[in-house]
Design an enzyme around this catalytic site. Sequence first.
Site, PDB file in Angstrom:
ATOM      1  CG  ASP A   9      -1.607   1.460   1.464  1.00 33.69           C
ATOM      2  OD1 ASP A   9      -2.378   1.621   0.512  1.00 33.69           O
ATOM      3  OD2 ASP A   9      -1.600   2.012   2.357  1.00 33.69           O
ATOM      4  CB  ALA A  10       1.029   4.314  -1.918  1.00 35.17           C
ATOM      5  CE1 TYR A  11      -0.106   9.327  -1.267  1.00 31.38           C
ATOM      6  CE2 TYR A  11      -1.663   7.811  -2.097  1.00 31.38           C
ATOM      7  CZ  TYR A  11      -0.686   8.899  -2.477  1.00 31.38           C
ATOM      8  OH  TYR A  11      -0.451   9.551  -3.757  1.00 31.38           O
ATOM      9  NE  ARG A  45      -4.424   7.221   5.741  1.00 31.86           N
ATOM     10  CZ  ARG A  45      -4.158   6.416   4.761  1.00 31.86           C
ATOM     11  NH1 ARG A  45      -4.790   7.238   3.429  1.00 31.86           N
ATOM     12  NH2 ARG A  45      -4.029   5.503   4.366  1.00 31.86           N
ATOM     13  CB  SER A 121      -2.101   3.064  -3.826  1.00 33.88           C
ATOM     14  OG  SER A 121      -2.566   4.146  -3.301  1.00 33.88           O
ATOM     15  CG  ASN A 122      -7.922   3.254  -2.072  1.00 33.89           C
ATOM     16  OD1 ASN A 122      -8.058   2.176  -2.608  1.00 33.89           O
ATOM     17  ND2 ASN A 122      -8.213   3.208  -0.706  1.00 33.89           N
TER      18      ASN A 122
END
Length: 225
Positions: A9-11, A45, A121-122
Amino acid sequence: MPIKTCIFDAYGTLFDVNAAARLAAAEPGRDALAAVWPQVARDWRLKQLQYTWLRAVAGQHCDFWQVTQDGLDWAMEAAGLDDVELRERLLALYWELPAYAEVPDMLAELNARGLQAGILSNGSPDMLAGAVESAGLGEFISASLSVETVGVFKPHASVYDLVEAHYGCARDEVLFVSSNGWDAAGASGYGFTTAWVNRAGEPMDRLYAKPHHVLTDLTSIPDLT
C-alpha cells in the site's frame, strides 16, 4: 509457494501521510495550524478513508484526489481553520510526501534478493507517480497499480485482482504489506500472505480475516520472504 512479489500500500505504508500537516505547521506564520496539526492530520486521514468506503458501498466512485480534498476540507472545518492559502499549501505538500526512513534500504534489500516490489493503492496514477518520484523510490518500484483501473476502492476483490493480472503470479506467491489493518485483513481474505505495519499500536480489527504478520515498521519485510 515461496514469495516472489512484494506489494505495498502507498499512503501511510511507504509514505508518511502525517507529513503534510506536520511540515506546514513548522513553516513561519502557521501558528493556527501549529496548535492543532495532529488533529488535522488525524481527521484528514480518517475522513479520506471513510469517504473511500462510503463511495465504494454507494457505487459513487471518484478518484483519490477528490476524497483527499474532501477529507481535508472536513478536517480544516472541524479545527476551525478557514484559510484558502493554507488549504492549497497542504494539498501541494500531499504530492511530496516523504517515505518513512526505513523504506529505501528495505526496498533495496528486496531488489537485491531478486524480488519484485510494487504498489497497489487507492491513489490515482498521477498521485502515485508524483509520490514515488518525490521520495526517490523509482528505481525500486516495478509498478504502481491504481484502483482507477477497476473504478472501486479497496478492499474490493477486483483491486487485489490487479496484482495477479499484472505480475502473472499466484496469490500465495505475494506478500502484501499495508499500514491499514482493514486492508491487510482484506488482502488476507483474498489469499495473499500479509503484513500489517501497525506503527500506532492499534488493536486488531474485528473482520473476516486477519493479517499473517504484525510489524511496527517495514525494516523486517525482507525477512518475511
